[in-house]
Scaffold this motif. Structure first.
Motif, short mmCIF file in Angstrom:
data_model
loop_
_atom_site.label_atom_id
_atom_site.label_comp_id
_atom_site.label_asym_id
_atom_site.label_seq_id
_atom_site.Cartn_x
_atom_site.Cartn_y
_atom_site.Cartn_z
N PHE A 166 0.87 -1.25 -0.10
CA PHE A 166 0.16 -0.19 0.04
C PHE A 166 0.83 1.25 0.03
N THR A 167 0.83 2.11 -0.97
CA THR A 167 1.75 3.21 -1.10
C THR A 167 1.33 4.33 -1.93
N SER A 168 2.09 5.40 -2.17
CA SER A 168 1.44 6.48 -2.89
C SER A 168 1.67 6.50 -4.31
N LYS A 169 1.07 7.40 -5.10
CA LYS A 169 1.16 7.28 -6.38
C LYS A 169 2.78 7.84 -6.85
N GLN A 183 2.09 11.26 1.69
CA GLN A 183 1.65 11.38 0.23
C GLN A 183 0.36 10.64 0.03
N TRP A 184 -0.11 10.06 0.81
CA TRP A 184 -1.61 9.52 0.85
C TRP A 184 -2.02 9.22 2.63
N GLY A 185 -3.19 8.61 2.79
CA GLY A 185 -3.81 8.49 3.88
C GLY A 185 -3.28 7.38 5.07
N GLY A 186 -3.47 6.38 4.52
CA GLY A 186 -3.11 5.06 5.21
C GLY A 186 -4.24 4.00 5.39
N VAL A 237 3.16 -0.76 4.09
CA VAL A 237 2.27 0.36 4.04
C VAL A 237 3.65 1.66 3.84
N GLN A 238 3.70 2.42 2.78
CA GLN A 238 4.75 3.27 2.67
C GLN A 238 4.11 4.78 2.49
N HIS A 239 4.88 5.57 2.82
CA HIS A 239 4.75 7.19 2.42
C HIS A 239 3.42 7.52 2.83
N SER A 240 2.84 7.29 3.78
CA SER A 240 1.29 7.55 4.31
C SER A 240 1.28 8.58 5.27
N GLY A 241 0.21 8.74 6.02
CA GLY A 241 -0.02 9.72 6.91
C GLY A 241 -0.56 11.14 6.54
N PHE A 242 -1.27 11.58 7.41
CA PHE A 242 -1.91 13.00 6.98
C PHE A 242 -2.38 13.74 8.24
N GLN A 243 -2.21 15.15 8.40
CA GLN A 243 -2.81 15.65 9.52
C GLN A 243 -4.24 16.15 9.28
N ILE A 244 -4.97 15.91 9.81
CA ILE A 244 -6.53 16.57 9.55
C ILE A 244 -6.34 17.83 10.44
N LEU A 245 -6.18 17.89 11.66
CA LEU A 245 -5.94 18.73 12.66
C LEU A 245 -4.79 18.55 13.64
#
Length: 488
Positions: A166-169, A183-186, A237-245
């Motif tokens: 599972f990774t980013s474009k 680069q994407w959610g997770g 799982v690669q290059h993921s994670g994203f801050q909502i708040l």
């Protein structure tokens, strides 16, 4: 994360607006191809399992039934088949020549069936997502992510030679670098196992003891410790994670209220912009975990997690990373009780990086057969933050500039007393790790603890650390970024 999570009710519309304003649709693509390794060793190799696809070959002419044909990627060499926004019933993502798969926005596996395993919510549909060995699935922006809801399952079972990725474009296109994160959610997996942050007068282990998970408006927790959310095995799982708040992010993998009927084995999270893996309550166990390059904590636990974790390699990258562990409980009982065995933690050397192990707010952690080191001149191996926190250490060797953090919560002397109460611990050792994470002479000299006394899930070992010696190759073939020449 710092302290307990602030669970806020977030509407989908506001999530989207905040996210799009923050990330500009997924961030800038890195400009140079390839990615450096974290370890200094050689050998192993990736078995052709890098996230990129090389830009050669012929795209499939169509997509399997149930997918949306989203055109081609990688210079027209791969057909992009998009998963549906909601999966109900049985849905399979097959390995297929000339095909890569994608998620756009939030992909729900099933409906939330509530916290009562014996009485699912009326009308809520179950979903079962099966992912074939060798399949690659990518997201393009921070709000592209997968949620496995309570009562549904994911069966992502790769092999050592064909891991599921599972990774980013950008990773599929081969443009990621050592510091490519977020680069994407997770992936978010939600179960019905007990948690400690119950609302109102609800009690842990009851069907009404539930909470909203960090990063999205879905719920977890309930009355089934044996809850089964499926199998995640030989997965990256690669290059993921994203801050909502602030203090509200998607991690590489989030396990929330996940029960011990779930199988988690041979899993790597690489370069998450937040935590590698975060557990919110639940009691799922896991073995053979690899955490590399994650920007906050490699392993984070909260709100009553009681699972057992064994064989863990955690290595932070030079330009990122905070703590390897932040283990938090809550102000409510039962206390969190994460149990770790055969782990090798290599902290970040960057200025401002945190202490390697941080324990706080009502957690009772168990550490056995471990190796902890950091190149930082300012990091401690262990920081215990408050008097409600306890722990036990047996057969653990520290090699840090400071073994113990001296702070206003629990000072260095009190922290040392907790550490030294165990057997065969070394507070001021010297790391002789080879290849970055493989035991050397000093690690080999530490007698091993009796793991059967801690958890029946643990495999008894005669050594400390995650990797006994150069002949111990459980991490090879399916991981990336650990050795020289191995890229993600």
């Amino acid at each position: 994360m710092t302290g307990l999570k602030d669970f806020k009710t977030l509407l989908i519309t506001s999530l989207s607006a905040i996210a799009l304003a923050s990330c500009g649709g997924g961030g800038d693509a890195p400009v140079s191809p390839g990615e450096g390794s974290f370890g200094g060793g050689s050998g192993g190799g990736t078995g052709g399992n890098g996230g990129g696809n090389g830009g050669t070959g012929t795209a499939a002419t169509d997509c399997p039934a149930g997918f949306t044909n989203a055109g081609t990627v990688v210079n027209g060499t791969l057909r992009n088949c998009q998963l549906p926004a909601k999966i109900v019933g049985n849905f399979t993502v097959p390995l297929r020549a000339g095909t890569v798969y994608s998620v756009t926005g939030r992909v729900d596996v099933g409906d939330d069936q509530g916290g009562d395993s014996a009485a699912p919510k009326a009308g809520a549909q179950k979903g079962v997502l099966t992912v074939g060995a060798g399949v690659k699935i990518f997201g393009s922006a921070g709000l592209d992510y997968i949620v496995v809801n309570r009562g549904s399952q994911i069966f992502a079972e790769g092999t050592a030679t064909q891991p599921i990725i599972f990774t980013s474009k950008q990773s599929i296109e081969g443009t990621t670098t050592t510091d490519s994160i977020g680069q994407w959610g997770g992936i978010v997996v939600l179960g019905r196992a007990p948690i400690s942050n119950c609302p109102g007068t609800s009690t842990p282990g009851s069907a009404t003891c539930e909470a909203q998970v960090e990063g999205t408006n879905a719920f977890y927790g309930g009355n089934s410790g044996a809850d089964n959310s499926g199998v995640i095995k030989y997965v990256r799982v690669q290059h993921s994670g994203f801050q909502i708040l602030p203090n509200n992010e998607l991690n590489g993998i989030t396990f929330a209220g996940v029960g011990n009927g779930t199988t988690v084995d041979y899993v790597q999270v690489h370069n998450s912009s937040d935590d590698g893996i975060e557990w919110f309550g639940g009691n799922v166990n896991a073995k053979h975990l690899v955490l590399t390059g994650n920007d906050d904590d490699s392993l984070d636990t909260d709100v009553g997690f009681t699972g057992a974790l064994q064989f863990i390699i955690a290595v932070q990258r030079a330009n990122g990373g905070d703590r390897i562990n932040e283990f938090s409980g809550s102000s409510r009982t039962p206390a969190a009780n994460p149990k770790l065995a055969n782990f090798t933690f290599v902290g970040t050397g960057r200025a401002g990086g945190g202490d390697v192990i941080v324990m706080n707010t009502g957690t009772n952690s168990v550490y056995a057969n471990g190796v902890v080191t950091s190149p930082s001149t300012s990091a401690a191996c262990l920081d215990i933050d408050d008097s409600n926190t306890a722990g036990s250490f047996n057969s653990v060797i520290f090699s840090c500039a400071m073994p113990f953090r001296d702070d206003s919560g629990i000072n260095a002397a009190a922290t040392a007393a907790i550490f030294n109460a165990g057997a065969n611990n070394t507070a001021q050792g010297q790391s002789t790790l080879t290849g970055g994470f493989i035991n050397g002479a000093n690690e080999t000299a530490v007698p091993a603890a009796n793991l059967t006394a801690i958890s029946s899930f643990f495999t008894p070992t005669t050594y400390v650390g995650a990797v006994r010696n150069a002949s111990d190759t459980w991490w090879q073939g399916w991981t990336c970024g650990l050795t020289a020449g191995s890229t993600c």
